[in-house]
Design an enzyme around this catalytic site. Structure first.
Site, PDB file in Angstrom:
ATOM      1  N   GLY A 261       0.816  -1.200   0.000  1.00 39.44           N
ATOM      2  CA  GLY A 261       0.000   0.000   0.000  1.00 39.44           C
ATOM      3  C   GLY A 261       0.857   1.261   0.000  1.00 39.44           C
ATOM      4  N   SER A 262       0.343   2.300   0.621  1.00 40.09           N
ATOM      5  CA  SER A 262       0.998   3.611   0.568  1.00 40.09           C
ATOM      6  C   SER A 262       2.325   3.663   1.311  1.00 40.09           C
ATOM      7  CB  SER A 262       0.057   4.678   1.126  1.00 40.09           C
ATOM      8  OG  SER A 262      -1.079   4.796   0.301  1.00 40.09           O
TER       9      SER A 262
END
Length: 676
Positions: A418-419
């Site tokens: 993810g981020s």
């Protein structure tokens, strides 16, 4: 005159008669004399057969009659062949000299020096081997002392094994992770046992009443016999007190492997257990025996060869008739297992595990200046001490069927980051010159797409990010659209190359635990703009191992380097794995933004009063069909801005849209604990 010639004739006849027999007889007598005085050939043939272990040929053609009558074929051939196999007598060296001066026509004495390699070490001795002249040839006079000194017919040759002490596993501060301690074997005396307490005892020993009955109903059991039932750690005083309140229970102290940090380090330490029949067959010839303990999981298994040590052994002679002391023919002292010291900080790992609060997830912590691995945790976990004490089938079944899967080693797996990967993507674009950190872009709404993308759209979680969105804002608000557009400007090839420079697609240079390799995609390529966009914010087919993720933040703190992650204190520290990944100017930009993620963004639970934490949150959508919709894996990668002595990467599974701040709070609890 006639008489003179007659006299001369008879003299000549006599002379010729005297010469003729001497020419025919002398050579045979000379050969016999030479045979009697040259036993070396027979001796050397015998020694050659001895070295080869050809005892049957030695017996048949080289032993004298007296030896054969005294000992027979069974002793000479059978005994020596049996001992050679049992004692693994792999080679024999025999040095000898010429017969000594006392040798004569009927015997020859050869001084010999014997060196036999056995499973218990060398057997060495010096003796005199005598050859006797019998039946027109030389034959060996033998007795059992030519096998081992002081061995006589009727004696018993036995091996005695001494088990080595298993090596211990320690943390960087010398605290025990896997140690040799003592515990108690718990048993009952049937004649005194309170049958009404059987269920209670079974529960205390984590077994069943039926299992206790099976122990008590064995054929050898009598009312006054002690019958072992289970094991309990010495430290478990509460359980011990309850057990000994039951009439008829007894205890015996036993050596016991202990794991002082229990669940917190269980997936790393692993545990030992009795060797299986399959393992015995697989490891045949490597010194294992039925009933031995062997590493079954984790470092106990991967370090088995170092930790197990080498058993000691004695070859002893028990004299016929008994009563006499055993005679040691050979002895090899046991070699204790190595003590292995890790770079792990056990107390830090315990703090991390407790902060994860039993949730499914994984964490890693590294020293950014050395690459030392300080934490490698998987949650939830099992208690390795239960395996040592004897785990019941029902208890193991409960672990197997637990929906959170405490037996699964999550730090060895890989997940969509993810981020949490965005600082690396930003670093790649900054170094490539395609990203201007001060240049903002107008982004409106929850989703965005290029006109050519059809139904595919990039979504962002926070559409309240102020325009124009620059790099700092994009990191604080974790804006997927910003990073997707930057990735399009960067291009597929440049992003792939940049991620490979950070170690994607390459096996992590880390020993012994089989960590998954981080991947850009299933085949290492990015084949579409949609995949390029997804990859830029850690989705698509991207997967990352948690230790690798923590290591990827090192260049932001140490001048652009990823060090080889180190687990063992003995290994060289600060070995460069990847270098020149980011300039100091660009690293400072990212550090500033990561501090702002905590103070201004969505990791405010990590905004501690006296601890200036910086880091990056991450949310990765779970795409597996078996998972609930709306569930996400949450990440937080963090360090103390003022004293960045470790980088902590934490991932928690299945915790919803607000996952980032939940994980940030857990990580912040670790930093608070270490600051106390």
């Amino acid at each position: 005159m006639i008489k003179t010639w007659i006299g001369l004739f008879f003299v000549a006849v006599i002379l010729l008669a005297g010469c003729q027999p001497e020419e025919q007889v002398a050579p045979k007598e000379q050969e016999k004399a030479e045979a009697r005085s040259s036993p070396e050939g027979r001796f050397e043939e015998y020694v050659s057969l001895w070295r080869a272990g050809n005892f049957q040929e030695m017996y048949d053609n080289y032993l004298n009659e007296g030896t054969k009558e005294a000992y027979g074929e069974e002793v000479f051939v059978g005994w020596q062949e049996q001992l050679k196999e049992e004692l693994d007598a792999t080679s024999i060296s025999i040095d000898y000299a010429k017969p000594n001066e006392k040798s004569g026509e009927e015997f020859a004495d050869f001084p010999i020096a014997v060196d036999i390699s056995t499973v218990a070490g060398p057997v060495q001795f010096e003796k005199t081997l005598t050859l006797l002249y019998e039946n027109d040839d030389w034959f060996v006079e033998w007795d059992p002392s030519f096998i081992f000194p002081q061995l006589e017919e009727g004696d018993q040759v036995k091996t005695e094994i001494t088990k080595p002490e298993r090596g211990e596993i320690m943390d960087r501060n010398g605290k025990g992770i896997a140690v040799n301690g003592t515990g108690y074997e718990i048993g009952v005396v049937p004649g005194n046992f309170d049958e009404g307490k059987k269920e209670e005892l079974a529960k205390l020993l984590k077994t069943t009443a039926d299992a206790i009955d099976r122990q008590l109903n064995q054929s050898w059991v009598r009312p006054g016999h002690y019958v072992p039932i289970g094991k309990v750690a010495k430290s478990n005083k509460e359980t011990l007190d309850k057990i000994f309140a039951i009439t008829g229970t007894e205890r015996r102290e036993i050596p016991l492997r202990e794991y002082p940090y229990g669940k917190a380090l269980s997936h790393l330490s692993g545990f030992i257990g009795p060797i299986t029949a399959e393992q015995l067959e697989e490891l045949k010839g490597e010194g294992y025996h039925e009933g031995d303990m062997i590493g079954r999981q984790g470092l106990e298994r991967s370090l088995e060869e170092r930790l197990r040590g080498e058993e000691g052994m004695r070859i002893v002679i028990e004299k016929a008739g008994g009563g006499a002391e055993k005679i040691a023919a050979a002895e090899k002292e046991p070699q204790q297992g190595d003590t292995v010291k890790l770079t792990i900080d056990a107390d830090l790992q315990k703090a991390v595990y407790q902060a994860m609060d039993g949730k499914a997830g994984t964490s890693a912590a590294v020293n950014p200046d050395t690459g030392e691995t300080l934490v490698l945790a998987s949650s939830p976990a099992y208690n390795p001490n239960e395996f040592i004490l004897g785990m019941s089938g029902s208890r193991y079944g409960k672990l197997q069927n637990d929906p959170l899967n405490p037996l699964f080693v999550r730090f060895a797996a890989s997940y969509a980051p993810g981020s949490a990967i965005k600082p690396m993507v930003a670093a790649i674009a900054l170094e490539a010159g395609t990203l201007d950190p001060d240049k903002g872009m107008e982004i409106n709404g929850k989703t965005w797409q290029k006109p050519t993308w059809g139904s595919f759209r990039v979504a962002r979680l926070h559409d309240d990010a102020p325009n124009p969105v620059d790099l700092n804002t994009a990191l604080v608000y974790s804006d997927n659209i910003y990073f997707a557009r930057q990735a399009l400007d960067l291009g597929r090839n440049a992003l792939v190359e940049g991620l490979e420079n950070f170690g994607f697609g390459e096996k992590l240079p880390f020993d012994g635990l089989g960590l998954a390799t981080s991947q850009i995609s299933n085949d290492g390529h990015i084949t579409s703009e949609g995949q390029l966009a997804d990859t830029s914010f850690g989705q698509g087919q991207m997967l990352t191992n948690i230790l690798h993720l923590a290591s990827m933040y090192e260049p932001l703190l140490n001048g652009g380097v990823i060090y080889k992650p180190v687990l063992f204190e003995e290994d060289e520290k600060a070995q460069v794995w990847k270098k020149e990944l980011i300039s100091e100017e660009n690293a400072e930009l990212l550090r500033t933004s990561m501090r702002n993620v905590v103070t201004d963004g969505f990791a405010k639970s990590a905004n501690l009063k006296n601890l200036p934490l910086a880091g990056k949150t991450g949310t990765a959508e779970i795409k597996a069909a078996t998972r609930d919709k709306g569930k996400n894996n949450g990440y937080f990668v963090a360090y103390n801005e003022e004293d960045p002595d470790f980088i902590l990467a934490m991932m928690i599974e299945d915790i919803g849209d607000d996952s980032s701040d939940i994980v940030a709070k857990m990580a912040a609890d670790v930093f608070k604990k270490t600051a106390e």
